[in-house]
Design a protein around this motif. Structure first.
Motif, short mmCIF file in Angstrom:
data_model
loop_
_atom_site.label_atom_id
_atom_site.label_comp_id
_atom_site.label_asym_id
_atom_site.label_seq_id
_atom_site.Cartn_x
_atom_site.Cartn_y
_atom_site.Cartn_z
N LYS A 86 0.91 -1.18 0.00
CA LYS A 86 -0.07 0.26 -0.05
C LYS A 86 0.64 1.48 -0.13
O LYS A 86 0.54 2.31 -0.91
CB LYS A 86 -0.98 -0.21 1.20
CG LYS A 86 -2.26 -0.84 1.02
CD LYS A 86 -3.36 -0.30 1.63
CE LYS A 86 -3.38 -0.75 3.17
NZ LYS A 86 -4.64 -0.97 4.08
N LYS A 87 2.52 1.33 0.51
CA LYS A 87 2.77 2.49 0.67
C LYS A 87 3.66 2.45 -0.43
O LYS A 87 3.78 3.74 -1.14
CB LYS A 87 4.13 1.99 1.80
CG LYS A 87 2.97 2.24 3.51
CD LYS A 87 4.13 2.68 4.69
CE LYS A 87 3.54 2.25 5.83
NZ LYS A 87 4.31 1.17 6.52
N GLY A 88 4.00 1.30 -0.90
CA GLY A 88 4.49 1.72 -2.21
C GLY A 88 4.10 1.92 -3.54
O GLY A 88 4.25 2.74 -3.90
N ILE A 89 3.10 1.91 -3.39
CA ILE A 89 1.71 2.32 -4.06
C ILE A 89 1.65 3.64 -4.89
O ILE A 89 1.51 4.11 -5.61
CB ILE A 89 0.24 1.05 -4.69
CG1 ILE A 89 0.55 -0.22 -4.84
CG2 ILE A 89 -0.93 2.34 -5.14
CD1 ILE A 89 -0.97 -1.20 -4.19
N MET A 120 -2.68 -4.06 -4.54
CA MET A 120 -2.75 -4.19 -5.89
C MET A 120 -4.35 -3.47 -6.14
O MET A 120 -4.43 -2.89 -7.32
CB MET A 120 -1.94 -4.86 -7.20
CG MET A 120 -0.38 -4.01 -6.80
SD MET A 120 0.78 -4.73 -7.27
CE MET A 120 0.79 -5.41 -9.12
N GLU A 121 -4.81 -5.28 -6.21
CA GLU A 121 -5.89 -5.49 -6.11
C GLU A 121 -7.03 -3.89 -5.36
O GLU A 121 -7.99 -3.76 -6.76
CB GLU A 121 -7.03 -6.52 -5.97
CG GLU A 121 -6.18 -8.02 -6.48
CD GLU A 121 -6.72 -9.45 -6.38
OE1 GLU A 121 -6.51 -9.74 -6.67
OE2 GLU A 121 -6.93 -9.64 -4.90
N ILE A 132 -3.52 -4.39 -13.80
CA ILE A 132 -2.49 -5.07 -12.80
C ILE A 132 -1.90 -6.22 -13.17
O ILE A 132 -2.57 -6.72 -13.91
CB ILE A 132 -2.98 -5.26 -11.69
CG1 ILE A 132 -3.97 -5.93 -11.45
CG2 ILE A 132 -2.81 -3.96 -10.55
CD1 ILE A 132 -4.45 -6.56 -9.62
N GLY A 133 -0.25 -6.16 -12.91
CA GLY A 133 0.16 -7.70 -13.62
C GLY A 133 1.00 -7.90 -13.11
O GLY A 133 1.76 -7.14 -12.13
N VAL A 134 2.07 -8.67 -13.55
CA VAL A 134 3.30 -9.52 -12.60
C VAL A 134 4.06 -9.12 -14.34
O VAL A 134 4.38 -8.77 -15.63
CB VAL A 134 2.88 -10.60 -12.87
CG1 VAL A 134 1.91 -10.70 -11.08
CG2 VAL A 134 2.44 -11.50 -13.67
N SER A 135 5.43 -9.65 -13.76
CA SER A 135 6.83 -9.05 -14.23
C SER A 135 7.46 -10.53 -13.71
O SER A 135 7.46 -11.24 -12.36
CB SER A 135 7.86 -8.34 -14.30
OG SER A 135 8.31 -8.02 -15.51
N ASN A 136 8.47 -11.21 -15.00
CA ASN A 136 9.47 -11.96 -14.35
C ASN A 136 8.88 -13.85 -13.90
O ASN A 136 9.72 -14.18 -13.02
CB ASN A 136 11.01 -11.44 -13.71
CG ASN A 136 11.57 -9.98 -14.56
OD1 ASN A 136 11.98 -10.63 -15.53
ND2 ASN A 136 11.41 -9.33 -13.87
#
Ligand code: A2P
Length: 283
Positions: A86-89, A120-121, A132-136
């Motif tokens: 939440k803080k990162g967003i 993120m949701e 929203i998505g993912v990586s690697n």
């Protein structure tokens, strides 16, 4: 510019401009402004690129309406877990200062990904993030995390180019209609790719450079591709791939170039630890 429809109904420009390693406080601002002038409408940054502020300033300085530009950023590992995410967003939203983020990704799939995903949701439901998505994510990491997600990832951003076509993970992603985004889509300057005889042949036939043939292949393959260049001419020409079409036979020839090997293996021992120690994002 052409668009790809994501599994949540949003659309994304099929070619984006990546700003990894371009410094903040000037260079990213200039590069993004130049890309927007050249016609790019999709900018790919990350908290761990340390240039979200410049990306936001360039979008505001461009005079182009915010809603015409697609902005991606990514959550770094230190912000995994529900409360931390939440803080990162909130930090990414503040640094970009563009009201909302079009696409936000889990940058590296380790640690408390489930908690981060929940945050993120919620940000998506609140309208702070559109997709929203993912990586690697390798097949193993995908199988570890994604079945537990309520919202299926709109994208998985992974290394991809004609020599490394990610056939295994694409089979899993097809089940959730998750689109592939390509980093290092030109092989990161790999000469064996740029001088490959199949690509040289197509380059001559269509009067396009090797990079353009590769990007055209990726676009036709349904991949969202993120070429990087600091050269103004190549920044421009890398977008000029919408006026020719590879035939079915040529697409098959390009598919045949896959070696199954790339530069990054997310499952390799020590990768998670190396990445955890790589960056500290400050407020
Ligand atoms: P430059 O910045 O001088 O254009 P990737 O996107 O796979 O990481 O590849 C980036 C590398 O490919 C950079 O070294 C970039 O150099 C080079 N590059 C970018 N566009 C092209 C192109 N159209 N043809 C050949 N090389 C390119």
């Amino acid at each position: 510019m052409e668009y790809v429809r994501l599994n949540d109904g949003n659309k994304i420009p099929t070619i984006g401009f990546g700003v990894f390693t371009i410094p903040n406080d000037g260079p990213t601002y200039e590069a993004v402004l130049q890309a927007l002038k050249a016609g790019y409408r999709h900018i790919d940054t990350a908290a761990a690129y340390f240039n979200e502020e410049d990306v936001g300033k360039a979008v505001k300085g461009s005079g182009i309406p915010r809603e015409e530009i697609f902005i991606t950023s990514k959550l770094w590992l230190q912000d995994h877990g529900y409360e931390a995410a939440k803080k990162g967003i909130a930090r990414s939203l503040r640094k970009l200062d563009l009201g909302y983020i079009d696409l936000y990704l889990v940058h590296q799939p380790y640690g408390d990904v489930a908690g981060a995903w929940k945050a993120m949701e919620e940000a998506k439901a609140a309208g702070q993030i559109r997709s929203i998505g993912v990586s690697n994510m390798s097949p193993a990491l995908w199988n570890k995390f994604v079945p537990g997600f309520e919202t299926k990832p709109a994208v998985n951003q992974v290394e991809f180019n004609p020599l490394f076509q990610q056939k295994e993970i694409r089979k899993l992603m097809a089940e959730t209609d998750t689109k592939l985004e390509a980093w290092y889509p030109l092989g990161h300057g790999d000469k064996s790719l740029l001088t490959n005889p199949v690509i040289e042949k197509l380059s001559k036939k269509y009067g396009k450079n090797a990079g353009q043939v590769i990007l055209r292949f990726e676009v036709q393959e349904g991949v969202i591709t993120l070429p990087k260049s600091t050269n103004p001419e190549r920044i421009r020409t890398n977008l000029d791939v919408f006026d020719f079409t590879l035939t079915d036979e040529e697409m098959d020839e390009m598919r045949g170039l896959d070696t199954g090997k790339g530069s990054h293996n997310p499952d390799a021992p020590g990768v998670e630890e190396m990445l955890r120690g790589a960056f500290v994002i400050e407020d």
